[in-house]
Design an enzyme around this catalytic site. Sequence first.
Site, PDB file in Angstrom:
ATOM      1  N   GLU A 154       0.816  -1.222   0.000  1.00  0.00           N
ATOM      2  CA  GLU A 154       0.000   0.000   0.000  1.00  0.00           C
ATOM      3  C   GLU A 154       0.849   1.272   0.000  1.00  0.00           C
ATOM      4  O   GLU A 154       0.345   2.361  -0.255  1.00  0.00           O
ATOM      5  CB  GLU A 154      -0.912   0.027   1.237  1.00  0.00           C
ATOM      6  CG  GLU A 154      -2.001  -1.032   1.250  1.00  0.00           C
ATOM      7  CD  GLU A 154      -1.555  -2.365   1.855  1.00  0.00           C
ATOM      8  OE1 GLU A 154      -0.345  -2.680   1.804  1.00  0.00           O
ATOM      9  OE2 GLU A 154      -2.423  -3.087   2.375  1.00  0.00           O
ATOM     10  N   LYS A 159       4.628 -13.910   7.958  1.00  0.00           N
ATOM     11  CA  LYS A 159       5.465 -13.613   6.810  1.00  0.00           C
ATOM     12  C   LYS A 159       6.691 -14.512   6.813  1.00  0.00           C
ATOM     13  O   LYS A 159       7.591 -14.333   7.613  1.00  0.00           O
ATOM     14  CB  LYS A 159       5.865 -12.148   6.806  1.00  0.00           C
ATOM     15  CG  LYS A 159       6.158 -11.683   5.423  1.00  0.00           C
ATOM     16  CD  LYS A 159       6.199 -10.193   5.324  1.00  0.00           C
ATOM     17  CE  LYS A 159       6.088  -9.772   3.880  1.00  0.00           C
ATOM     18  NZ  LYS A 159       6.398  -8.367   3.704  1.00  0.00           N
TER      19      LYS A 159
HETATM   20  P1  ADP Z   1       6.248  -6.341   0.637  1.00  0.00           P
HETATM   21  O1  ADP Z   1       5.819  -7.140  -0.543  1.00  0.00           O
HETATM   22  O2  ADP Z   1       7.057  -5.128   0.317  1.00  0.00           O
HETATM   23  O3  ADP Z   1       6.896  -7.179   1.675  1.00  0.00           O
HETATM   24  P2  ADP Z   1       3.700  -6.402   1.971  1.00  0.00           P
HETATM   25  O4  ADP Z   1       2.598  -5.420   1.801  1.00  0.00           O
HETATM   26  O5  ADP Z   1       3.512  -7.783   1.495  1.00  0.00           O
HETATM   27  O6  ADP Z   1       4.931  -5.719   1.261  1.00  0.00           O
HETATM   28  O7  ADP Z   1       4.135  -6.483   3.489  1.00  0.00           O
HETATM   29  C1  ADP Z   1       4.210  -5.331   4.292  1.00  0.00           C
HETATM   30  C2  ADP Z   1       4.416  -5.710   5.734  1.00  0.00           C
HETATM   31  O8  ADP Z   1       5.644  -6.434   5.888  1.00  0.00           O
HETATM   32  C3  ADP Z   1       4.558  -4.530   6.650  1.00  0.00           C
HETATM   33  O9  ADP Z   1       3.310  -3.984   7.014  1.00  0.00           O
HETATM   34  C4  ADP Z   1       5.276  -5.152   7.837  1.00  0.00           C
HETATM   35  O10 ADP Z   1       4.393  -5.880   8.659  1.00  0.00           O
HETATM   36  C5  ADP Z   1       6.217  -6.127   7.153  1.00  0.00           C
HETATM   37  N1  ADP Z   1       7.524  -5.490   6.923  1.00  0.00           N
HETATM   38  C6  ADP Z   1       7.978  -4.934   5.787  1.00  0.00           C
HETATM   39  N2  ADP Z   1       9.228  -4.475   5.948  1.00  0.00           N
HETATM   40  C7  ADP Z   1       9.579  -4.725   7.225  1.00  0.00           C
HETATM   41  C8  ADP Z   1      10.741  -4.487   8.009  1.00  0.00           C
HETATM   42  N3  ADP Z   1      11.828  -3.903   7.509  1.00  0.00           N
HETATM   43  N4  ADP Z   1      10.718  -4.871   9.299  1.00  0.00           N
HETATM   44  C9  ADP Z   1       9.636  -5.474   9.826  1.00  0.00           C
HETATM   45  N5  ADP Z   1       8.521  -5.740   9.146  1.00  0.00           N
HETATM   46  C10 ADP Z   1       8.481  -5.371   7.853  1.00  0.00           C
END
Ligand code: ADP
Length: 549
Positions: free
Chosen positions: A323, A439
């Site tokens: 987002e 994740k």
């Molecule tokens: P992306 O594909 O860039 O990973 P997503 O929308 O799938 O994006 O995931 C975003 C989420 O991932 C964030 O809201 C957070 O919870 C987690 N996240 C992303 N970067 C970090 C980071 N550097 N440290 C901790 N959590 C992170």
Amino acid sequence: MPEDLTLRPFFWRATRLFPDTEVVSRTRDGVDRYTYADFGDRVRRLAAALADLGVEPGDRVGTLGWNTHRHFEAYYAVPLSGAQLHTVNLLLQDDHVEYIVNDAADDVLIVDRDAVETLDRLWDRIDGVREVVVMGDSVPETESDLPLSSFEELIAAADPMASWPPLAEDDPAGMCYTSGTTGKPKGVEYTHKMIYAHAMMVMTPAALDIAEDDVVMPVVPMFHVNSWEFPYAVTMAGAKQVYPGPSPDPADLVGLIESEGVTLTAGVPTVWIDVLDHLDEHGGNLSSLERIVVGGSAAPREVMRRYEDEHDVTIEHAWGMTETMSIGSVSRPTSRMADTDREAKLDKRAKQGLLSPGLEMRVVDDGGEPVDWDGEAFGELLVRGPSVVESYYNRPEADATDFVEADDGGARWLRTGDIATVDGDGYIEVVDRAKDVIKSGGEWISSIELENALMAHEDVAEAVVIAAAHERWQERPLAFVVPKAGRELDVEGIRSFLADEFPRWWLPDDVRFREEIPKTATGKFDKKTLRETVDDPELPYAPGGGDGQ
Ligand code: ADP
């Protein structure tokens, strides 16, 4: 009227000012290499070929592809033709691919060979896709009547498109789905202006500082939020780019760093942990490499330290979301910390860092009140800015919960679902996640989908799935199950039950059987308490068993 903010000058700058600069792409058989001038010609041919396939301004073109020069060409040919590039994650399970392609109503798909098998299985269930262009010089045999054509044959037969149709900054240019906390994945749309704003932000020294003399290798997949904007930002910078191709392993990545002189690369922590292991065992020369952007999950402090000590490489820790078009903050010490020692600097860099220029943030408690910036008080992180979406595609119920109206006349705030503190220097630290997803190695696993499946098991009374910390994958699913009275269950039985419905990497690493599951005052499963008990020495959680991805 000044010119609208579109992708046109990105293409113009690289192809006209840096025509000799290379674009390199790893294939399964070796490496393809050409210049921005060749890229420009192929993009114009691809645009013409898409027009011949009936793609018109306003249409949506989906891609299921690895990081390759062909995918990079689609990144330009589609939006410069006035259509919208919708990148789809080719690692997703079938029903998610089906949902996402149908929900977005993609008109044409451009896919890697690896994705053809998935589409072949799903073809009866996909509506509206007219043509599937396979990124190669031939098309594979299929069971279904997939309307396949070959990317290279189309390009060879097309005359380069001489000029782009009129483009406006608010035209949709990109689209990406994010995992829903509950329910289905949510589509996020990016306009030309948003990509313009974000790519320029990413280039600045305050964010990733990308310059013409860099050699940049984006390892973060091109199906994840425009590969964190590298294909646009690096092109505008006029720097050499290196695409690591289909499922690259650590040896491939180290080989490309060595052969291409990569200075800057980017990806999730798991990739760089695996590369470290590879270097330990086989050695390798990272002397060209200056920086690795690590994000998507928290960059482990020890990994930062080891890259610095052993390879003289700096980790740039970045935070972001689909987002926020990826990179929303980067953690680097400012001049204020010049006199602090290395440990203090590492402490800072292990945080998610300073919000990138152009964005604004708030951290608010349950009542919506801002918390103190003292590094202790925590709340939900809210952000807004020209690269932050204000709504989802066709999801009014999510729009109602995931955004907060501003009280100052500005754009509404995105609720990130990340629980954060902010210290006196303005550095964000994400300390927890309010959204119910896990994740693993940069890919989402829905705890709710796993729970629903477990609850459907005839011998299960209650089930809950949480994220357990894992050294390599950052997080892995761990299930807690209460069997029905008098029923016997075991871990393998549960895992094989779930294996019918989910890919292997979604399966919980372990299942803990309980007589009851702790509940909150309102009767919900108390995941916070469960997460805390995972760290309890009485309940050792053994990392390493994970099937991962
Ligand atoms: P992306 O594909 O860039 O990973 P997503 O929308 O799938 O994006 O995931 C975003 C989420 O991932 C964030 O809201 C957070 O919870 C987690 N996240 C992303 N970067 C970090 C980071 N550097 N440290 C901790 N959590 C992170």
